[in-house]
Design an enzyme around this catalytic site. Sequence first.
Site, PDB file in Angstrom:
ATOM      1  CD  GLU A 175      -3.144   0.954   2.044  1.00 30.20           C
ATOM      2  OE1 GLU A 175      -3.479  -0.210   2.343  1.00 30.20           O
ATOM      3  OE2 GLU A 175      -3.829   1.949   2.338  1.00 30.20           O
ATOM      4  NE  ARG A 176      -2.419   5.282  -0.161  1.00 29.24           N
ATOM      5  CZ  ARG A 176      -3.395   5.626  -0.996  1.00 29.24           C
ATOM      6  NH1 ARG A 176      -3.165   5.780  -2.290  1.00 29.24           N
ATOM      7  NH2 ARG A 176      -4.610   5.800  -0.541  1.00 29.24           N
ATOM      8  CD  GLU A 301      -7.566   6.072   6.180  1.00 32.72           C
ATOM      9  OE1 GLU A 301      -6.739   5.172   5.973  1.00 32.72           O
ATOM     10  OE2 GLU A 301      -7.448   7.238   5.758  1.00 32.72           O
ATOM     11  NE  ARG A 334      -0.409   4.196  11.816  1.00 27.07           N
ATOM     12  CZ  ARG A 334      -1.070   4.587  10.732  1.00 27.07           C
ATOM     13  NH1 ARG A 334      -2.242   4.060  10.430  1.00 27.07           N
ATOM     14  NH2 ARG A 334      -0.562   5.494   9.941  1.00 27.07           N
ATOM     15  CE  LYS A 375      -1.045   8.759   9.192  1.00 30.21           C
ATOM     16  NZ  LYS A 375      -1.793   8.699   7.915  1.00 30.21           N
ATOM     17  CG  ASP A 380      -2.891  11.118   5.383  1.00 31.09           C
ATOM     18  OD1 ASP A 380      -1.913  10.564   5.901  1.00 31.09           O
ATOM     19  OD2 ASP A 380      -3.694  10.525   4.637  1.00 31.09           O
ATOM     20  CD  GLU A 408      -0.531   8.247   0.922  1.00 31.67           C
ATOM     21  OE1 GLU A 408      -0.028   7.858   1.991  1.00 31.67           O
ATOM     22  OE2 GLU A 408      -1.756   8.249   0.700  1.00 31.67           O
ATOM     23  CD1 TRP A 573     -12.323  10.647   0.579  1.00 32.52           C
ATOM     24  CD2 TRP A 573     -11.420   9.504   2.280  1.00 32.52           C
ATOM     25  NE1 TRP A 573     -12.433   9.302   0.291  1.00 32.52           N
ATOM     26  CE2 TRP A 573     -11.876   8.581   1.322  1.00 32.52           C
ATOM     27  CE3 TRP A 573     -10.808   9.024   3.438  1.00 32.52           C
ATOM     28  CZ2 TRP A 573     -11.762   7.206   1.487  1.00 32.52           C
ATOM     29  CZ3 TRP A 573     -10.684   7.650   3.601  1.00 32.52           C
ATOM     30  CH2 TRP A 573     -11.166   6.755   2.637  1.00 32.52           C
TER      31      TRP A 573
HETATM   32  O1  GCW Z   1      -2.105   8.414   4.123  1.00 33.12           O
HETATM   33  C1  GCW Z   1      -3.142   7.503   4.302  1.00 33.12           C
HETATM   34  C2  GCW Z   1      -3.013   6.536   3.173  1.00 33.12           C
HETATM   35  C3  GCW Z   1      -3.599   5.183   3.477  1.00 33.12           C
HETATM   36  C4  GCW Z   1      -3.012   4.700   4.806  1.00 33.12           C
HETATM   37  C5  GCW Z   1      -3.406   5.690   5.894  1.00 33.12           C
HETATM   38  C6  GCW Z   1      -2.827   5.356   7.256  1.00 33.12           C
HETATM   39  C7  GCW Z   1      -2.420   2.487   5.464  1.00 33.12           C
HETATM   40  O2  GCW Z   1      -3.603   7.091   2.034  1.00 33.12           O
HETATM   41  O3  GCW Z   1      -3.257   4.341   2.414  1.00 33.12           O
HETATM   42  O4  GCW Z   1      -3.416   3.399   5.132  1.00 33.12           O
HETATM   43  O5  GCW Z   1      -2.915   6.961   5.566  1.00 33.12           O
HETATM   44  O6  GCW Z   1      -1.895   6.028   7.665  1.00 33.12           O
HETATM   45  O7  GCW Z   1      -3.310   4.454   7.902  1.00 33.12           O
END
Ligand code: GCW
Length: 711
Positions: A175-176, A301, A334, A375, A380, A408, A573
């Site tokens: 993923e990414r 998500e 997280r 984060k 994001d 990403e 989103w």
């Molecule tokens: O940045 C977003 C991404 C998702 C990712 C999510 C996360 C793994 O687009 O692909 O999922 O963050 O951090 O959980």
Amino acid sequence: MIGDEKAVHPAWLAPEAFRPLGSRRVLVHGDGPLVDTVLTEVTLACARFGGRVRRSAYPPPPEGDPEPTGAVDVVLALRWAGPLPEPAARAVAALHERGGGIGDEGFLLTRVDEVTVLLAGGPAGLLYGLFHLVRLGAAAYSPDLATQRHRPGLRRRMLNHWDNVSCHPVMGQVERGYAGGSIFWRHGAARRDLARVRAYARLLAAAGINAISVNNVNVGPVEARLLTDHLGDVAEIADTLRPYGIRLHLSVSFAAPVTLGGLATADPLDEKVRAWWATTTRQVYERIPDFGGYVVKADSEGQPGPFTYGRSHADGANLLAEALAPLGGVVHWRAFVYNHHQDWRDRSTDRARAAYDHFAPLDGDFRTNVILQVKYGPIDFQAREPVSPVITAMPATRLAVEFQVTQEYTGQQRHVCYLGPHWSEILRFHPWGPDGGTVAEIAAGTATPGPTGYTDPSRSGLGHGGGMVAVANVGDDQFWCGHPLAQANLYAYGRLAWDPGLEPRTVLDEWIDLTFPPGSTADPDLVRETLHEIMGDSWHTYERYTAPLGVGFMVDPDGHYGPNVDGYEYSRWGTYHHADRDGVGVDRTRATGTGYTGQYPYPWSEVYESVERCPDELLLFFHHVPYAHVLHNGSTVIQHIYDTHFAGFEQVETMRRRWRRLRGTIDAPVFTRVAERLDEQLRSAREWRDQINTYFYRKSGVPDERGRRIY
Ligand code: GCW
């Protein structure tokens, strides 16, 4: 030189970088698996470059006499492994002179008579010391070598892989991921290319990383079973990482007691659920005694979590922490929790607020082996965001700051974007103003209280902090990262996690020396100069031609690559820019907006609240302003948008031109791959420039002062 066109690139461990060490007489003193690794490394280097390696006897001879050293140039010694060979014994004095210790991961480097001595506090320290010697090159053996002591600023230096075991229909194998398939998994099974995994572990150790998780935080049904019936595959990877001091962690599904254990619930307060996690975790440790712990994305998500049972995130995290605590593991929980079913019409819901609103009230409720993984920014991983206010809000919680090495939102390893300067800026940020601690100190657990910041007593039970975590950027690509220059991001991440105070420019120099050692290129000065010109400011260049002034997103919603100004404007989103004919930006003030500025401590709560004081680069993150608003730099918002987009594109043209000067100077495969990527970067930057400029010209009707072409 990689010679073979298809061989995996050695990245920052180019064989040539080992010449200064490998051409000397080396004594290794110590015992244990990591010391064996050091010995293997030195042996290989000596075999290649004509040096000699010898291991001092261990255990020591019965009379306990220190072993005579004989003629050596370098001693790598573990401090507590029996009586030290003579030059190393004298190095201990240098250590005492400096006061304090070196810890189990640290080391001292000094010259005793004509010998370079590396004295390590523990086996991991010897390994890190070895790679430090490689980094220093010939300078490590110079008579002028000044005594230096190194120990990591952060104890936890982790990477998360978002690798799927089965290839996800939309997200793919990683993923990414922008570097091919996973190095661990393929089509639903373990890949078993353990040589590649070992080479990876070696690179990570050389950058200072000591922990990884090997599967995506979005845990699918196949991935969930790594915890139970596919544990053998995981153990095999752990065995391969261990010689390089890297502990393995797993991402787990909160619903596992139901989906794997056949229970009726995954309620964290249910006794059967607790027992299931305790048993399952014990079984993991039977196979992997140094298992690091779990990484969990819950209620985010679409991932399952404690909310389903009306429980809090502290209940959820503590459940797993309780199972791991007796075995020495931690939970990385997280904080990326937000409503992804927002209505764009509703301007009161603000995604930026979500992590703080969910987690700040839980401060003090988490067990000490829970690490809350936050984060760096509130949204994001954008190229520009303010530092997340959660980072200051939880003095009684161990916090890790999460970064994204995989690009990403920063060009997906098709664009050159050296992120060292970005991360460094975040790590050095003072969330309580100049008198308080930095983000790095919070991650280290040593933050000093600011005017309204932490007070130490509340942190005293926490030990060290949660460290740094980042999403990895490697795959099975020949160059590990797709873009050969994206390797520098992985290297820089590790180095900054080891020492958050390092200058990103210095780190770039280290990476250049290790990746393109002087003996391996036709013109080392030109290579260095060109790489600095291309990479040094590439983060700002990327920022210039993409979303302006901190507003973020404006990317294509499917792949997050390339411009789509309104791609997210009417979506669920929660990532909006609110551009209209009069102005642009999101009002997050307390006075008239979402109130997000109130999540910051003083002084930033005031600075961000004020349209006059808010830093230009974050203006549109915090304020909705007219296009004619004048920035601190003297330009209007609209003119700034035009100017930066034209400038960013031109800078990419320059990068591309400069790279071409290296044709014939460095390895052809590296040259060609980077050249191709720069062509794509230029194409993409042009698209960004023209779409952003055109969009804002059409919205505002304000022409470019300089009359440049806007469509
Ligand atoms: O940045 C977003 C991404 C998702 C990712 C999510 C996360 C793994 O687009 O692909 O999922 O963050 O951090 O959980």
